[in-house]
Design a protein around this motif. Structure first.
Motif, PDB file in Angstrom:
ATOM      1  N   ASP A 143       0.829  -1.210   0.000  1.00 30.19           N
ATOM      2  CA  ASP A 143       0.000   0.000   0.000  1.00 30.19           C
ATOM      3  C   ASP A 143       0.853   1.246   0.000  1.00 30.19           C
ATOM      4  O   ASP A 143       0.541   2.229  -0.707  1.00 30.19           O
ATOM      5  CB  ASP A 143      -0.939   0.006   1.221  1.00 30.19           C
ATOM      6  CG  ASP A 143      -2.001  -1.086   1.113  1.00 30.19           C
ATOM      7  OD1 ASP A 143      -2.134  -1.672  -0.004  1.00 30.19           O
ATOM      8  OD2 ASP A 143      -2.688  -1.364   2.106  1.00 30.19           O
ATOM      9  N   GLU A 144       1.915   1.260   0.795  1.00 27.78           N
ATOM     10  CA  GLU A 144       2.746   2.459   0.885  1.00 27.78           C
ATOM     11  C   GLU A 144       3.357   2.770  -0.485  1.00 27.78           C
ATOM     12  O   GLU A 144       3.414   3.952  -0.893  1.00 27.78           O
ATOM     13  CB  GLU A 144       3.862   2.264   1.928  1.00 27.78           C
ATOM     14  CG  GLU A 144       3.377   2.231   3.356  1.00 27.78           C
ATOM     15  CD  GLU A 144       2.743   0.896   3.725  1.00 27.78           C
ATOM     16  OE1 GLU A 144       2.787  -0.022   2.859  1.00 27.78           O
ATOM     17  OE2 GLU A 144       2.204   0.765   4.825  1.00 27.78           O
ATOM     18  N   ASP A 145       3.850   1.722  -1.216  1.00 23.65           N
ATOM     19  CA  ASP A 145       4.436   1.970  -2.535  1.00 23.65           C
ATOM     20  C   ASP A 145       3.385   2.458  -3.514  1.00 23.65           C
ATOM     21  O   ASP A 145       3.665   3.316  -4.369  1.00 23.65           O
ATOM     22  CB  ASP A 145       5.074   0.683  -3.074  1.00 23.65           C
ATOM     23  CG  ASP A 145       6.263   0.257  -2.222  1.00 23.65           C
ATOM     24  OD1 ASP A 145       6.816   1.099  -1.519  1.00 23.65           O
ATOM     25  OD2 ASP A 145       6.632  -0.961  -2.324  1.00 23.65           O
TER      26      ASP A 145
END
Length: 872
Positions: A143-145
């Motif tokens: 999700d962060e990427d």
């Protein structure tokens, strides 16, 4: 009335056959074709209606229209995810999957495959799906990427919006066009169906008309068949040869009057009886009867449908017949028709022809045998005449006497040539001509024939020239005697018809393979020439273009015929190019074997070697000859060469003399009464007498005995052909006196002779020929190379013997003796030849001793060779 009823009945039968025959079947087939075509068009219409009713095209419309909407929703959801964070990512991924599914439907569906390769939509869809595939790892990643990459992704997808809009609009336009095309195609299909239906209806009507007409024609044909059958019956009845028809069980169902006349059996007696039992001879074996049955019943026998056998008449007379069989379909099964011919008279004529042929062959064989015997009987006294003339030439004679003897000798040579031509012609016809295989020195061979004919050419004011284009490194093998005979005939023929002109003799190599070389001999002259209509005839036997008694050139007409047949027997060809007044050119092409073994040439062309001097040397010769004159001539020739001669008039006496006394050479007549030469030779060889191992040379008037295999099988070392010439005898004496052909005088190359003079170590005649042929520098280089080969060769020979490699050692000796023979180093050649043979049988100690003897002789031989070069 009976014939009329028969004709009516046949006509009705023809009509009934038509109803169940091809006409009715054609009508049925036409109806079936019409139904099939109509069914096909009905199916096409149904499929087109289903295509128009189907919903996939509507779904594709929906997909294209929603493509841009899904892209905008995905972008909006991405903007929301940037604001709200990870909580919006599941919906973002869902919207990505929806958009990806729309594009994938276009990529993998029929829509994209139906577009042309250069379509803008195809390229745009491919570009979009590529971008989506590149985005999948980020969408499905952490999700962060994904949140970090969203701004870049959304910018990319915003830039894609015009492309998506273009796809939607172009797709909708394309589907509109496709719908229009489908409607047009459907309308066209309906029109085509109507047209084809009309055509089929018209064709059906035409078919009915044609079938009806064919029905009328078939009725007429049926009537014609009845008439034809009636004519055929009359034709069969009128045949002069028997014609018999049988059913499939070989029972006779038809039998013409000729059969009744030939066999003596009436039609009533023959009908329903079996063909085999009634007409064929009762002495036929069961195997013959079975073969005849198979041939009679064969449906497609081909050439085997014609055969011969024996038949029998009603009165029991047997005779030979020829049967031709044919099979056809009958009303209730196949019928077999036998056409029979009485061939008794033909067989009698064939037997008479065979008897005449056998009689002619016997007469031809008797002629050949007569020519062979007479040639021997003529050559034997001719040998005496020419031998006496040669002896007389050595006595004191006046100039007139010497001239008369020369004329007589020349006449004898001409007579001998005619005898040889007739004998060669008979031998070629009988297929008994044999060819030897010897190493050839072609330039020397050609030059010898030219030199032999030079005096006659000079007498007519004609010049003889030679030219050679041959590979000097290639060793060629063939029959020198027969090649000489071919060239002698061609050159002699050219001299006959060329007055004060020019004759050129050439030898050249045309092509070469691994085993053979094609050599071309040409004899060209500027003489009278030959007319085109005579150029083929001159190669026939006994053909002279001017057969009158006053013709300027005499001859038997055998020369060119024998030349052609000798050339063809050696695998070659002969051609003629000539025109009247412009000379002739005879071309002979011969395939000669290539001798692969290393070593120098062994010249066989020049028989004119200087006579060996036997004075002071003990050389005993036994002459075995039943003809007193021949025995006297041979003895005088040998005595003139310094030999001690003993004579024998029979084979039995020669065997006793050879057992009791040692001879260095035995000259044996092959054909003698009582014990002939071959029997006497075998008896001497098988005895334990003093001359059991002496060389035996045959004397014969039969040139067929010159074949090396024949000589070896009979136990002879060599052979001379009568009439015996002094040069031939001198060659034999030189050969066996030098020890190269026998062990009678012991080895000349032993240690006791290493200090001999050049005459002992080198054959100056052979070496003198090399000096005439090769430049001194080239010959000197060859001698130096030979010296190095000897030095290293003997070391290698000893090493191979010590290691037990006898075959390799023998090959080294063989290579060195070839070079020694080339340079004329006869004693050294003899020693090398002995050690080559001994390498397979002698002990290592004896072989090494022979090696030492060769090493002692080699330096002095090389020194003698060098001194001979310096002396020139």
């Amino acid at each position: 009335m009976a014939p009329a009823r028969s004709t009516t009945q046949n006509s009705q039968t023809g009509r009934s056959r038509w109803v169940s025959g091809p006409g009715f079947q054609a009508l049925t087939a036409s109806a079936a074709v019409i139904l099939l075509l109509l069914s096909y068009f009905a199916l096409q219409v149904r499929d087109e209606l289903k295509s128009l009713e189907s919903s996939p095209r509507d779904n594709l419309h929906w997909t294209l229209s929603q493509l841009e909407v899904d892209l905008l929703i995905f972008i909006a959801q991405g903007d929301e995810a940037i604001k709200r964070g990870a909580v919006s990512l599941p919906r973002l991924r869902q919207r990505f999957d929806t958009f990806y599914s729309r594009v994938d439907t276009l990529v993998n569906g029929d829509f994209l495959r139906s577009l042309p390769q250069n379509s803008k939509i195809r390229g745009s869809v491919t570009e979009i799906i590529t971008k989506l595939d590149d985005t999948i790892p980020i969408i499905d990643g952490v999700d962060e990427d994904l949140i970090a990459s969203l701004p870049v992704i959304l910018d990319d997808y915003r830039s894609m919006q015009p492309l998506v809009r273009m796809i939607s609009l172009e797709g909708v336009n394309l589907f509109a066009k496709l719908s229009d095309n489908s409607r047009k195609a459907f309308s066209l299909l309906i029109v085509q169906t109507a047209i084809v239906g009309a055509i089929l209806i018209a064709a059906l009507a035409a078919s009915f008309y044609l079938l009806f007409r064919q029905y009328r024609i078939s009725i007429r044909k049926s009537d014609e068949i009845v008439v034809a059958n009636d004519r055929l019956k009359h034709a069969i009845d009128a045949s002069l040869d028997p014609i018999i028809v049988t059913d499939d069980r070989l029972r006779i169902v038809e039998y013409n009057p000729a059969a009744a006349r030939v066999f003596g059996v009436t039609r009533e007696q023959a009908i329903s009886n079996k063909f085999m039992d009634l007409l064929l001879a009762d002495d036929l074996t069961s195997g013959e009867r079975g073969a005849i049955v198979d041939q009679l019943l064969a449906e497609d026998a081909g050439d085997a449908a014609r055969f011969e056998t024996r038949a029998v008449k009603a009165d029991g007379t047997r005779f030979q017949i020829e049967i031709s069989v044919g099979t056809t379909a009958g009303g209730i099964g196949p019928i077999h028709i036998a056409y029979i011919r009485d061939i008794s008279q033909r067989i009698e004529a064939d037997n008479a022809i065979i008897a005449a042929r056998d009689k002619a062959l016997a007469a031809d064989k008797a002629k050949s045998d007569f020519l062979t015997v007479m040639s021997h009987e003529m050559r034997t006294p001719l040998n005496g005449v020419m031998g006496v003339l040669q002896i007389l030439q050595d006595t004191e004679l006046s100039a007139d006497q010497r001239h008369l003897i020369s004329l007589a000798e020349n006449s004898g040579k001409i007579l001998l040539r005619h005898v040889n031509d007739v004998l060669d012609s008979a031998r070629i016809e009988a297929g008994t001509l044999h060819f030897s295989k010897e190493i050839l020195d072609l330039p020397a061979l050609v030059q010898e024939i030219v030199d032999l004919n030079a005096p006659e050419a000079a007498r007519k004011g004609t010049t003889l020239e030679t030219r050679f284009d041959l590979c000097t490194k290639t060793r060629l093998a063939g029959d020198p005697v027969r090649i000489k005979q071919v060239l002698l005939n061609l050159i002699g023929n050219a001299i006959k018809f060329c007055e004060a002109g020019r004759i050129e003799v050439t030898a050249s190599e045309l092509q070469q393979s691994d085993t053979h070389s094609l050599v071309q001999f040409c004899v060209s002259d500027d003489g009278v020439g030959i007319a085109p209509e005579n150029q083929l005839r001159i190669f026939d036997d006994f053909v002279t273009l001017d057969s009158s008694f006053r013709r300027p050139v005499m001859g038997t007409g055998l020369g060119l015929g024998i030349t052609r047949r000798l050339t063809e027997a050696m695998g070659g060809t002969i051609k003629l190019n000539s025109s009247p007044g412009h000379g002739s050119r005879f071309t002979v092409e011969l395939p000669l074997c290539i001798e692969a073994a290393p070593g120098p040439f062994t010249a066989v062309a020049n028989d004119k070697r200087p006579a060996a001097v036997m004075e002071g040397r003990a050389f005993d010769v036994l002459v075995v000859e039943d003809n007193e004159t021949n025995r006297l001539i041979v003895s005088r020739m040998l005595t003139a060469q310094g030999c001690r001669v003993s004579e024998s008039a029979s084979g039995e006496d020669s065997v006793n003399l050879a057992i009791e006394q040692h001879f260095d050479l035995i000259l044996m007549d092959v054909s003698m009464p009582g014990m002939d030469g071959t029997e006497a030779c075998a008896a001497i060889r098988n005895s334990s007498g003093k001359s059991a191992g002496a060389p035996i040379v045959g004397l014969t008037a039969h040139t067929g005995f010159m074949d090396k295999e024949v000589q070896t099988a009979a136990g002879f070392d060599d052979c001379l052909v009568k009439p015996l010439r002094r040069s031939q005898l001198v060659n034999i004496l030189q050969l066996y006196a030098s020890g190269r052909g026998a062990q009678a005088l012991g080895p000349l190359g032993n240690a006791e002779k290493t200090g001999g003079s050049e005459d002992d170590l080198v054959d100056t005649e052979i070496f003198g020929e090399l000096i005439d042929i090769l430049p001194s520098e080239t010959l000197s280089e060859r001698i130096d190379m030979f010296a190095r080969e000897l030095e290293t060769g003997m070391v290698d020979f000893a090493a191979n013997v010590t290691a037990g490699k006898r075959r390799a050692a023998a090959e080294i000796a063989h290579r060195l003796l070839g070079t020694a023979s080339f340079l004329g180093a006869s004693p050294l050649e003899h020693m090398l030849r002995e050690i080559e043979t001994a390498a397979q049988v002698e002990s290592t100690k004896d072989l090494l001793a022979r090696c030492v003897a060769i090493e002692q002789t080699s330096p002095q031989t090389v020194s003698s060779l060098r001194r001979l070069i310096c002396s020139t």
